[in-house]
Write a protein that holds these residues in place. Structure first.
Motif, PDB file in Angstrom:
ATOM      1  N   ARG A 187       0.819  -1.220   0.000  1.00  0.00           N
ATOM      2  CA  ARG A 187       0.000   0.000   0.000  1.00  0.00           C
ATOM      3  C   ARG A 187       0.852   1.270   0.000  1.00  0.00           C
ATOM      4  NH1 ARG A 187      -5.475  -1.010   1.273  1.00  0.00           N
ATOM      5  NH2 ARG A 187      -5.720   1.114   2.052  1.00  0.00           N
ATOM      6  N   GLY A 188       2.123   1.157   0.285  1.00  0.00           N
ATOM      7  CA  GLY A 188       3.006   2.321   0.275  1.00  0.00           C
ATOM      8  C   GLY A 188       3.738   2.502  -1.040  1.00  0.00           C
ATOM      9  N   SER A 189       3.231   1.890  -2.119  1.00  0.00           N
ATOM     10  CA  SER A 189       3.930   1.902  -3.400  1.00  0.00           C
ATOM     11  C   SER A 189       3.416   2.963  -4.372  1.00  0.00           C
ATOM     12  CB  SER A 189       3.836   0.524  -4.058  1.00  0.00           C
ATOM     13  OG  SER A 189       2.481   0.168  -4.278  1.00  0.00           O
ATOM     14  N   ASN A 190       2.485   3.818  -3.920  1.00  0.00           N
ATOM     15  CA  ASN A 190       1.908   4.837  -4.813  1.00  0.00           C
ATOM     16  C   ASN A 190       1.360   4.198  -6.087  1.00  0.00           C
ATOM     17  OD1 ASN A 190       1.877   7.527  -3.786  1.00  0.00           O
ATOM     18  ND2 ASN A 190       4.112   7.556  -3.821  1.00  0.00           N
ATOM     19  N   THR A 191       0.563   3.154  -5.899  1.00  0.00           N
ATOM     20  CA  THR A 191      -0.034   2.445  -7.020  1.00  0.00           C
ATOM     21  C   THR A 191      -1.454   2.955  -7.251  1.00  0.00           C
ATOM     22  OG1 THR A 191       1.304   0.476  -6.623  1.00  0.00           O
ATOM     23  CG2 THR A 191      -0.714   0.181  -7.907  1.00  0.00           C
TER      24      THR A 191
END
Length: 361
Positions: A187-191
């Motif tokens: 969720r912290g991957s800026n997807t």
């Protein structure tokens, strides 16, 4: 890299389950100069080649697949610049990309599926003022930093010309980034997804005007660096399984050692093929390696689970297992997914059989 490893180790679970540190990942990677790995020194890099980038991505994935996924997206875009015939574009974009000041997103998952005959291109293009006017969208792209990004995409001109590869900037009119996708992990991957409505891309931002010819050239790096996610995660899982099993009576140590050996043999084959260029013309061989690495990862997670036993279901005993289990669920579905690769291989095998039968007739 010790400082980065410590940061990733401390925040790996948070990066997996929350977007609160998403904007910090790229600066953390850049701060360790990892984004320059495998980039020729004459272009501002640290030297080496794509094999070094695969190794670096795998090393990050041992700590956090979220961070490694961001790394992959950024490094892929850098590779697109390195392999673009548009040298002016590369010279303009590379300094900020290598320094982590500009987020780069690959956006070519749709293109890779198109190249294998799996999917049509999702963005159309109309000629305008020497450039292209884009309409369409990308359903799933990582490293779309909220502070701004530049992304690559394959587009289909409506005049019958070959598909092109372009770079578009999030600051341009008509570019709309969605909210982060509601993922179960990473969720912290800026997807997010991106919609493009009448987005004008000038000629200066066209990466290649012939995607069909250019994509096979860059696909080995794209897939090879993607394999780094599987490699690093499998290594982490096997290392943990080996640690737990050392001195125990679970009799898993020989199986763990055998799988570690198989994994490293497969990695060596991958690196050799990426380096010598065979995968540019032998895509099925690379597809099979991508599938094999995903399968080895699942075997590694199973051994870690067996080594942990009931402790794997206790939050206090995790030591990263639950996160690695969630991260591993992403590997079979990241584009091109295992199902898509298997379909492409079946099509290839069918074509080969038809050619053999025709030759024998």
């Amino acid at each position: 890299m010790a400082q980065l490893k410590e940061w990733l180790h401390t925040h790996a679970d948070q990066l997996d389950q929350s977007a609160t540190l998403a904007e910090n990942v790229l600066p953390a990677l850049a701060g360790d100069d990892l984004l320059r790995t495998g980039v020729p020194q004459e272009h501002g890099g640290a030297g080496g080649d794509v094999r070094d980038a695969i190794h670096a991505i795998a090393t990050v994935a041992e700590q956090s697949v979220t961070a490694a996924f961001v790394f992959w997206g950024q490094r892929c875009f850098i590779e697109f610049m390195l392999q673009s015939p548009n040298r002016a574009l590369a010279e303009r974009r590379l300094p900020d990309l290598l320094a982590g000041k500009q987020a780069g997103a690959s956006g070519l998952s749709n293109a890779m599926k198109f190249l294998s005959g799996i999917e049509q291109l999702q963005i159309t293009a109309t000629r305008q003022d020497g450039g292209l006017l884009l309409d369409g969208g990308l359903a799933w792209v990582t490293n779309l930093r909220k502070a701004g990004f530049v992304a690559a995409a394959a587009v289909a001109p409506n005049d019958g010309a070959p598909p092109a590869i372009v770079a578009f900037d999030s600051r341009w009119a008509g570019v709309q980034r969605s909210d982060d996708l509601d993922l179960i992990a990473l969720r912290g991957s800026n997807t997010a997804s991106v919609k493009l409505a009448q987005v004008h891309v000038p000629a200066a931002d066209i990466i290649s005007d012939n995607a069909t010819a250019w994509l096979p050239q860059v696909r080995p790096a794209f897939l090879g660096m993607q394999c780094g996610l599987s490699i690093g995660l499998a290594r982490a899982s096997l290392a943990q399984a080996a640690h737990i099993s050392a001195g125990s009576r679970n009799q898993l140590t020989p199986r763990i050692s055998a799988l570690q050996e198989t994994l490293e043999t497969t990695v060596a084959t991958l690196l050799a093929g990426v380096h010598d260029g065979r995968f540019q013309t032998q895509a099925p061989a690379m597809f099979r390696l991508r599938i094999q690495l995903a399968e080895l990862l699942q075997q590694a997670l199973t051994l870690e689970l067996q080594a942990m036993g009931g402790r794997a279901y206790l939050n206090a005993e995790q030591q990263g297992f639950a996160r690695r289990w969630r991260e591993s669920a992403f590997i079979p579905i990241v584009t091109p997914s295992l199902t898509q690769l298997q379909a492409a291989l079946q099509q290839f095998d069918s074509q080969q059989l038809s050619s053999q039968q025709a030759a024998q007739a």
